[in-house]
Design an enzyme around this catalytic site. Sequence first.
Site, PDB file in Angstrom:
ATOM      1  N   LYS A   1       0.841  -1.212   0.000  1.00  0.00           N
ATOM      2  CA  LYS A   1       0.000   0.000   0.000  1.00  0.00           C
ATOM      3  C   LYS A   1       0.873   1.259   0.000  1.00  0.00           C
ATOM      4  CE  LYS A   1      -2.289  -1.489   3.653  1.00  0.00           C
ATOM      5  NZ  LYS A   1      -1.872  -2.912   3.702  1.00  0.00           N
ATOM      6  N   THR A   2       1.893   1.269   0.844  1.00  0.00           N
ATOM      7  CA  THR A   2       2.788   2.430   0.895  1.00  0.00           C
ATOM      8  C   THR A   2       3.544   2.581  -0.420  1.00  0.00           C
ATOM      9  OG1 THR A   2       3.056   2.176   3.289  1.00  0.00           O
ATOM     10  CG2 THR A   2       4.708   3.497   2.134  1.00  0.00           C
TER      11      THR A   2
ATOM     12  N   ASP B   1      -0.903   6.698   6.512  1.00  0.00           N
ATOM     13  CA  ASP B   1      -0.921   5.255   6.794  1.00  0.00           C
ATOM     14  C   ASP B   1      -1.709   5.016   8.087  1.00  0.00           C
ATOM     15  OD1 ASP B   1      -0.397   2.605   6.406  1.00  0.00           O
ATOM     16  OD2 ASP B   1       1.687   2.682   7.053  1.00  0.00           O
TER      17      ASP B   1
ATOM     18  N   THR C   1      -5.367  -1.447   7.194  1.00  0.00           N
ATOM     19  CA  THR C   1      -5.559  -2.903   7.238  1.00  0.00           C
ATOM     20  C   THR C   1      -6.955  -3.230   7.746  1.00  0.00           C
ATOM     21  OG1 THR C   1      -4.617  -2.962   9.470  1.00  0.00           O
ATOM     22  CG2 THR C   1      -3.107  -3.329   7.644  1.00  0.00           C
TER      23      THR C   1
ATOM     24  N   ARG D   1       6.477  -7.997   1.472  1.00  0.00           N
ATOM     25  CA  ARG D   1       7.308  -7.593   2.610  1.00  0.00           C
ATOM     26  C   ARG D   1       7.970  -8.810   3.259  1.00  0.00           C
ATOM     27  NH1 ARG D   1       4.169  -4.324   6.925  1.00  0.00           N
ATOM     28  NH2 ARG D   1       4.249  -2.762   5.272  1.00  0.00           N
TER      29      ARG D   1
END
Length: 334
Positions: A65-66, A110, A159, A218
């Site tokens: 997402k980032t 975020d 999330t 990740r």
Amino acid sequence: MARLLDANRNAKEIEEEMTLRPKRLDEYVGQEDLKNNFRVFIGAALHRQEPLDHVLLYGPPGLGKTTLAYVIAEEMGANIHVVNGPSIEKTGDLASILSMLEPGDILFIDEIHRLPRVVEEVLYGAMEDFKLSIVINRDANSKALNLPLPPFTLVGATTRAGDLSAPLRARFGITEKLNFYTIDEIKKIVKRSARVFNTPIEEEAALEIAKRSRGTPRIANRLFKRVRDFANYNHKDEITLMDANAALKALKVDSIGLDDVDIRYLKTLIERFNGGPVGLEVLANAIGEEIMNLEDVYEPYLLQIGMIDRTPRGRVATVKAFKHLNITHQEKLF
């Protein structure tokens, strides 16, 4: 001359790949439907010479997402300002951030679901009308402050999309979910990371890391770095399948990517609570983990691969979980 041109090209490629984050949509691996949509949204916004509509990205942690927020900024040719939701405690904090924005800038928040409600309410006007409206209290006298804001794009990541209030969620014109990646997509990410770190890796080794990465970039990058550590410790510059297997075994990551917490979760659910149903809070206390950590990090993948079910009465281990742990499953009689 040809050799000189090749050297220059390689130097440029190395410079471009000195980050694990892709910069453009074409470099971003996976999420094909999402990327196709953003090509349209971004292309249309650029054609109209307008900022992109506000974007909400949601999905389990570690799916990019980032990274996608940075990609959007790069594609739009805009500056990006990054902030974490919990760090904005007061309306004054938000006002300070918004006042620094230039026309067309992107503000990335975020964990946007963790914004305090009073801050969230100020954000409504900023998103909808590009106006900052706050109340300043001085010696029991309140004063309303209204400031115009330049057109900007808010990109929120979470999330827990269900934890966002309905008014905030409704103000995002673009809402996209990021899904788990396929093994082939994760393999491409592992190989790209290997190029960035100038560490050759065998196809089989990259595939093995991908299989154990829970469909999450990740985790794939984290496992690659640790496998690389084990190989380098043994004075090897190339990662082989044997190196990958040995490192992943030492890291207690099994053949489908379950780690120590996953195994304790499933074993406790099966052996202590007879496979469930059992409440998440009880289960979290039993294995000494935080409820939010289990719900956001571990359960999405266990649900995805069919190891557990969520029921109104609690968590239940599936037959697949019993088989994976080599525990005999007995049907319950009610």
